[in-house]
Structures are given as structure tokens and as C-alpha cells.
Design a protein around this motif. Sequence first.
Motif, short mmCIF file in Angstrom:
data_model
loop_
_atom_site.label_atom_id
_atom_site.label_comp_id
_atom_site.label_asym_id
_atom_site.label_seq_id
_atom_site.Cartn_x
_atom_site.Cartn_y
_atom_site.Cartn_z
N ARG A 57 -5.46 2.96 -2.38
CA ARG A 57 -4.74 3.62 -3.48
C ARG A 57 -4.29 5.02 -3.09
O ARG A 57 -3.21 5.46 -3.50
CB ARG A 57 -5.60 3.67 -4.74
CG ARG A 57 -5.69 2.33 -5.44
CD ARG A 57 -6.56 2.43 -6.64
NE ARG A 57 -7.92 2.72 -6.15
CZ ARG A 57 -8.99 2.87 -6.89
NH1 ARG A 57 -8.89 2.78 -8.18
NH2 ARG A 57 -10.16 3.11 -6.36
N LEU A 58 -5.09 5.71 -2.31
CA LEU A 58 -4.74 7.04 -1.83
C LEU A 58 -3.45 6.98 -0.99
O LEU A 58 -2.50 7.71 -1.25
CB LEU A 58 -5.89 7.62 -0.99
CG LEU A 58 -5.58 8.87 -0.17
CD1 LEU A 58 -5.31 10.06 -1.08
CD2 LEU A 58 -6.73 9.16 0.79
N THR A 59 -3.44 6.11 -0.01
CA THR A 59 -2.27 6.03 0.88
C THR A 59 -1.06 5.44 0.17
O THR A 59 0.07 5.88 0.40
CB THR A 59 -2.61 5.22 2.15
OG1 THR A 59 -3.13 3.94 1.78
CG2 THR A 59 -3.63 5.96 3.01
N LEU A 60 -1.28 4.47 -0.70
CA LEU A 60 -0.16 3.90 -1.46
C LEU A 60 0.48 4.93 -2.38
O LEU A 60 1.71 4.94 -2.54
CB LEU A 60 -0.65 2.71 -2.30
CG LEU A 60 -0.54 1.34 -1.66
CD1 LEU A 60 -1.16 0.28 -2.57
CD2 LEU A 60 0.89 0.98 -1.33
N SER A 61 -0.30 5.79 -2.95
CA SER A 61 0.23 6.83 -3.81
C SER A 61 1.16 7.77 -3.02
O SER A 61 2.24 8.13 -3.50
CB SER A 61 -0.91 7.61 -4.45
OG SER A 61 -0.42 8.63 -5.28
N ALA A 62 0.74 8.16 -1.83
CA ALA A 62 1.60 9.00 -0.98
C ALA A 62 2.86 8.25 -0.58
O ALA A 62 3.96 8.82 -0.57
CB ALA A 62 0.82 9.46 0.26
N LEU A 63 2.72 6.98 -0.25
CA LEU A 63 3.87 6.16 0.13
C LEU A 63 4.85 6.03 -1.03
O LEU A 63 6.07 6.17 -0.86
CB LEU A 63 3.42 4.78 0.61
CG LEU A 63 4.54 3.81 0.99
CD1 LEU A 63 5.38 4.36 2.14
CD2 LEU A 63 3.95 2.45 1.35
N GLU A 64 4.34 5.76 -2.23
CA GLU A 64 5.22 5.62 -3.40
C GLU A 64 5.99 6.92 -3.66
O GLU A 64 7.17 6.89 -4.01
CB GLU A 64 4.43 5.19 -4.63
CG GLU A 64 3.87 3.79 -4.55
CD GLU A 64 4.91 2.68 -4.42
OE1 GLU A 64 6.12 2.92 -4.69
OE2 GLU A 64 4.53 1.56 -4.05
N MET A 65 5.32 8.06 -3.51
CA MET A 65 5.99 9.35 -3.68
C MET A 65 7.13 9.47 -2.67
O MET A 65 8.25 9.87 -3.03
CB MET A 65 5.01 10.51 -3.50
CG MET A 65 5.69 11.89 -3.58
SD MET A 65 4.59 13.25 -3.13
CE MET A 65 3.73 13.49 -4.67
N ALA A 66 6.85 9.15 -1.41
CA ALA A 66 7.87 9.27 -0.36
C ALA A 66 9.05 8.34 -0.60
O ALA A 66 10.21 8.75 -0.49
CB ALA A 66 7.24 8.98 1.00
N LEU A 67 8.77 7.10 -0.94
CA LEU A 67 9.84 6.12 -1.18
C LEU A 67 10.70 6.53 -2.38
O LEU A 67 11.93 6.42 -2.34
CB LEU A 67 9.26 4.72 -1.38
CG LEU A 67 8.63 4.07 -0.15
CD1 LEU A 67 7.91 2.79 -0.54
CD2 LEU A 67 9.68 3.81 0.94
N ALA A 68 10.08 7.00 -3.44
CA ALA A 68 10.82 7.41 -4.63
C ALA A 68 11.68 8.65 -4.36
O ALA A 68 12.82 8.74 -4.82
CB ALA A 68 9.86 7.67 -5.79
#
Length: 178
Positions: A57-68
Motif C-alpha cells: 500500500r505504501l508503494t502503490l500510494s506513491a505510484l498512484e500519485m505519480a501516475l495521476a
Amino acid sequence: RYPNLLKEVLIDAPDTAWSADITYVRLPQSFCYLASIIDEYSRYCVGWSLSRFIDTRLTLSALEMALAARRPDSGLIHHSDQGVQYASAEYVARLEHSAVRISMASVGNPYENVKAESFFRTLKMEEVYLKDYRDFEDAEENIGEFIEEVYNQKRLHSSLGYLPPVEFEALHALKAGS
């Protein structure tokens, strides 16, 4: 496990390749964990997340921020170490759904993820080691402010001609448009 694609590509524009990594931050009674994603071209921190837990969840949250924030074209390279957070089925599926090419460093070789490591060194020397965070919320507020307002907007990088990442990307866009 995936091959290291950064060895095979010329990175000459933003959102060609991103490097992801995780570090820890000491709090008075515990630790928290910071996941970040750095643009390999401009060193811009395109995504980050702070959590009490070091999980997917930690890494996915950073990834979602970057993609958005960046909405990269298909073919972007996402480079990381081989940690379970980056190799998890959920994380890999999110990358594949976004048409992102997956790249990983060799086991135990931090030199293959040097820009992410360099970002953490800068963050710790210029922010984390200078503060005594009261709690998780204090750390999150201060680290977020450092990343968004100092590192991305103001901090000069010798490798970028002594420009901050935001100005380096603007200069690239100006040159690409002419």
C-alpha cells in the motif's frame, strides 16, 4: 524478477524512466517509511508516500500519485529494487495496466538505483536529520513540504546545470517546442 532496462535506454526527456525506492525515518517512539518515485531525467520527485507500514500500500500510494500527476505515455520504464513491495502481484498489475515497462536492479546493488538513493541522501541531510519530528503527522507535513516546495521547486542540482527539477523540465519543454 525483471531485467534492468535502464542499461539499454537513453533518457533524454521527462517521464522516460522513473526510479522507485523506500527508506525509513526515525520518529521518537518508532519508525515510518517513505516510498518515492524519481524521474530519471530531471530528478523530479513525481510521487511519494509516507506510512507507518512498509507494505505494498505504501508503494502503490506513491505510484498512484505519480501516475495521476504525470499521466505518462505507454512505454515508461519503472525501475526499482527487487523488494516484495515492488514485485507484489498488485503492484506489477498496476504497472502493467498503465502500460509501464518494469525494470529491476540486481539484488544488493544500490548503484543500479543511484538517483533514488541520491534523493534519499539529500532528503535526509537537508531535512530529516535537521528535525526532531514530534510524531508521524509532523514528519509527513515537513517531509511533504520539503519534497514539494524545496526539492522539486528550489533545490539546485549540479547534474541539472544548477537548476531545480521544475526549471530543468520547463527548459526541456521549451527546447522541445522550438
